[in-house]
Design a protein around this motif. Structure first.
Motif, short mmCIF file in Angstrom:
data_model
loop_
_atom_site.label_atom_id
_atom_site.label_comp_id
_atom_site.label_asym_id
_atom_site.label_seq_id
_atom_site.Cartn_x
_atom_site.Cartn_y
_atom_site.Cartn_z
N LYS A 344 18.92 28.61 -26.45
CA LYS A 344 19.08 28.09 -25.09
C LYS A 344 18.06 26.97 -24.87
O LYS A 344 16.89 27.12 -25.22
N PRO A 345 18.47 25.85 -24.29
CA PRO A 345 17.51 24.76 -24.04
C PRO A 345 16.34 25.22 -23.18
O PRO A 345 16.53 25.91 -22.17
N THR A 346 15.14 24.88 -23.60
CA THR A 346 13.92 25.17 -22.84
C THR A 346 13.13 23.88 -22.72
O THR A 346 12.77 23.28 -23.74
N ARG A 347 12.90 23.44 -21.48
CA ARG A 347 12.16 22.18 -21.26
C ARG A 347 10.69 22.52 -21.02
O ARG A 347 10.35 23.17 -20.03
N VAL A 348 9.84 22.09 -21.94
CA VAL A 348 8.40 22.36 -21.86
C VAL A 348 7.68 21.13 -21.32
O VAL A 348 7.84 20.02 -21.86
N ILE A 349 6.88 21.32 -20.27
CA ILE A 349 6.11 20.22 -19.68
C ILE A 349 4.65 20.38 -20.07
O ILE A 349 4.01 21.37 -19.72
N GLN A 350 4.12 19.43 -20.82
CA GLN A 350 2.72 19.47 -21.25
C GLN A 350 1.85 18.93 -20.12
O GLN A 350 1.88 17.75 -19.79
N ALA A 351 1.07 19.82 -19.50
CA ALA A 351 0.28 19.43 -18.33
C ALA A 351 -1.19 19.73 -18.47
O ALA A 351 -1.96 19.44 -17.55
N GLY A 352 -1.64 20.32 -19.56
CA GLY A 352 -3.05 20.65 -19.70
C GLY A 352 -3.35 21.26 -21.05
O GLY A 352 -2.46 21.47 -21.88
N ALA A 363 8.67 22.94 -37.87
CA ALA A 363 9.91 22.17 -37.74
C ALA A 363 10.99 23.00 -37.07
O ALA A 363 11.75 22.50 -36.22
N GLU A 364 11.08 24.29 -37.42
CA GLU A 364 12.15 25.11 -36.86
C GLU A 364 11.95 25.36 -35.37
O GLU A 364 12.91 25.65 -34.65
N SER A 365 10.72 25.20 -34.89
CA SER A 365 10.48 25.38 -33.46
C SER A 365 11.22 24.35 -32.63
O SER A 365 11.52 24.58 -31.46
N LEU A 366 11.53 23.22 -33.23
CA LEU A 366 12.29 22.18 -32.54
C LEU A 366 13.73 22.10 -33.04
O LEU A 366 14.66 21.85 -32.28
N ARG A 367 13.91 22.33 -34.34
CA ARG A 367 15.21 22.07 -34.96
C ARG A 367 16.31 22.96 -34.41
O ARG A 367 17.42 22.50 -34.15
N THR A 368 16.01 24.24 -34.18
CA THR A 368 17.07 25.17 -33.79
C THR A 368 16.79 25.91 -32.48
O THR A 368 17.62 26.70 -32.04
N SER A 369 15.66 25.65 -31.86
CA SER A 369 15.29 26.45 -30.68
C SER A 369 15.82 25.89 -29.37
O SER A 369 15.86 26.60 -28.36
N GLY A 370 16.22 24.63 -29.36
CA GLY A 370 16.62 24.00 -28.11
C GLY A 370 15.44 23.55 -27.26
O GLY A 370 15.61 23.17 -26.10
N VAL A 371 14.23 23.58 -27.83
CA VAL A 371 13.03 23.19 -27.08
C VAL A 371 12.97 21.68 -26.93
O VAL A 371 13.19 20.93 -27.89
N GLU A 372 12.67 21.24 -25.73
CA GLU A 372 12.42 19.83 -25.43
C GLU A 372 11.03 19.75 -24.80
O GLU A 372 10.73 20.50 -23.87
N ILE A 373 10.18 18.86 -25.29
CA ILE A 373 8.81 18.77 -24.80
C ILE A 373 8.60 17.42 -24.11
O ILE A 373 8.90 16.37 -24.67
N TYR A 374 8.11 17.49 -22.87
CA TYR A 374 7.85 16.28 -22.09
C TYR A 374 6.39 16.24 -21.64
O TYR A 374 5.76 17.28 -21.43
N GLY A 375 5.88 15.04 -21.47
CA GLY A 375 4.61 14.88 -20.77
C GLY A 375 4.86 14.99 -19.28
O GLY A 375 5.93 14.64 -18.77
N ALA A 376 3.88 15.49 -18.55
CA ALA A 376 4.08 15.73 -17.12
C ALA A 376 4.27 14.45 -16.31
O ALA A 376 4.70 14.51 -15.16
N ALA A 377 3.97 13.30 -16.88
CA ALA A 377 4.17 12.04 -16.16
C ALA A 377 5.59 11.51 -16.28
O ALA A 377 5.94 10.53 -15.63
N LYS A 378 6.41 12.18 -17.09
CA LYS A 378 7.79 11.71 -17.26
C LYS A 378 8.49 11.69 -15.91
O LYS A 378 8.39 12.61 -15.11
N GLY A 379 9.24 10.63 -15.66
CA GLY A 379 10.03 10.53 -14.45
C GLY A 379 9.29 10.02 -13.22
O GLY A 379 9.87 9.93 -12.15
N LEU A 380 8.02 9.70 -13.39
CA LEU A 380 7.23 9.26 -12.24
C LEU A 380 7.26 7.75 -12.09
O LEU A 380 7.15 7.01 -13.05
N ASP A 381 7.43 7.31 -10.87
CA ASP A 381 7.22 5.92 -10.49
C ASP A 381 6.75 5.95 -9.05
O ASP A 381 6.55 7.02 -8.47
#
Length: 431
Positions: A344-352, A363-381
């Motif tokens: 299942k997709p899991t969106r991880v926000i790196q904030a600290g 590699a498998e933590s990303l390849r098959t887990s559905g994990v997406e990792i973002y920095g907490a500033a993503k989407g900000l303007d």
């Protein structure tokens, strides 16, 4: 939004930042993940949640560099310690910047104020007289009303933060680089980056005329120091596209930012909130703030992995991570499917990075887990920041969002500077 929003090193970045401003503290000062001051992320050139760096051609900010990934720096060499009077009447230290020409005159009777004064790198600020600031061209005097004392301030004063050389250019100096104060006409503002040797921990300070922004009416100055911290929780929407009803895991929920993030997730309509920390008493407090399930990370690796698996239910949709390090490494391993089924997709926000600046990511933590990792500033303007800030202000005014803080008078700064008993509360000094 005001004209100041376009200046990446202006007060807009100090009044409207995402996260706590101690995100880039040195490793020497990094504490366990249930510390009072949960670290923030480095949001690149906007300096969100951290003091602004010099913007010359030799020292431009690496906009994508995450917290803690700066090369280790040697302890800052203490400058020659001057008396406050000598700072005004003597010749300027080479390269110090600091004092306006008007400040270099003879100290006049009655022109001193009370301040927290640091006399040596690594020392404790003392409550004493310091010459009043005098505004130079393009500057304004701020009557200080409230200042949050955070770990980044202590790291800078200790000479262990990368920005120590920028903020401690001469001694004595007044610590802290932002706060809430009043203009000469009484307007309440958030301000940042006072001209050295002046800082925020004083009755008055001096800043550039574009280094402040108005604080919304009806907000207490002490509470206003925490608005930026509360905005961290909004990154589940701005960075990860949170949808009401989703399950949110907050890593490091017992710190100041984490506790506010639990409240924000609940106010945004999270279906379930799972919260982690290292102290059972504090985790019980987090439950009262809105967490449905809590996990104590101060257990062995296998026990922690089981706890993450047992608490996930149908899966974690969004993870707001103030920890990184060991707990997040274990979490990511548990998200790897045990079969060929798609995770299942899991969106991880790196904030600290309260638990450490690094982890091993297989590699498998990303390849098959559905994990997406973002920095907490993503989407900000500028537009998004104004919107989330407005939402936090609305919740604050209505009382739906509560702030746990401890206020002390400036005269108690020596004792307060050394406090270790805050346990998820923010220390705010009232000059």
């Amino acid at each position: 939004m005001s004209k100041h929003t376009s200046r990446p090193d202006s007060i807009t970045d100090r009044v409207f930042p995402i996260g706590d401003r101690d995100g880039m503290r040195s490793r020497r000062h990094r504490k366990q993940e249930d510390d009072n001051d949960t670290p923030a992320f480095d949001a690149g050139s906007a300096a969100l949640g951290d003091p602004p760096r010099p913007r010359d051609s030799r020292s431009r900010r690496a906009s994508s560099r995450p917290p803690g990934h700066h090369a280790p720096r040697a302890r800052a060499t203490p400058p020659r310690c001057q008396s406050p009077v000598e700072s005004l009447t003597g010749p300027p230290a080479a390269g110090a910047g600091g004092l306006a020409d008007a400040d270099r005159g003879v100290l006049r009777p009655g022109s001193a104020m009370k301040a927290a004064v640091l006399h040596e790198i690594g020392g404790v600020p003392r409550y004493e007289d310091f010459p009043d600031p005098v505004a130079g061209a393009g500057e304004v005097i701020i009557e200080v009303k409230a200042v949050a004392v955070e770990q980044v301030d202590k790291a800078i004063a200790a000479g262990t933060h990368y920005a120590s050389g920028q903020f401690v250019t001469e001694l004595p100096v007044i610590p802290a680089f932002d706060g809430i104060g009043a203009l000469p006409d009484g307007t309440l503002v958030g301000f940042g980056n006072p001209r050295r040797p002046y800082g925020a921990l004083a009755e008055r300070t001096v800043v550039a005329a574009d280094a402040y922004a108005p604080i919304p009416e009806g907000i207490d100055p002490a509470v206003a120091t925490m608005l930026a911290t509360a905005i961290t929780g909004m990154s589940i929407t701005t960075a990860a596209g949170f949808v009401p009803g989703e399950t949110v895991l907050i890593q490091g929920a017992t710190g100041v930012a984490g506790r506010l993030a639990v409240q924000v997730a609940r106010l945004l309509g999270a279906g379930r909130i799972v919260a982690t920390g290292r102290d059972d008493d504090q985790l019980r407090e987090v439950r009262k703030l809105g967490a449905d399930t809590v996990i104590n990370t101060a257990v062995g690796d296998d026990a922690l992995a089981r706890a993450f698996t047992d608490a996930e239910g149908d899966g974690y949709d969004v993870v707001l991570d103030y920890l990184w390090g060991r707990p997040t490494e274990i979490l990511l391993r548990t998200l790897v499917p045990e079969s060929f089924a798609f995770g299942k997709p899991t969106r991880v926000i790196q904030a600290g990075e309260a638990a450490g600046p690094e982890l091993t990511l297989t590699a498998e933590s990303l390849r098959t887990s559905g994990v997406e990792i973002y920095g907490a500033a993503k989407g900000l303007d500028a537009e998004t920041m104004g919107s989330v800030y407005g939402q936090v202000v609305q919740w604050t005014r209505s009382g739906e969002l509560t702030f746990d803080l401890v206020t002390i008078p400036l005269s108690d700064i020596e004792t307060a500077w050394q406090r270790t008993d805050l346990r998820g509360r923010r220390l705010v000094v009232l000059p």
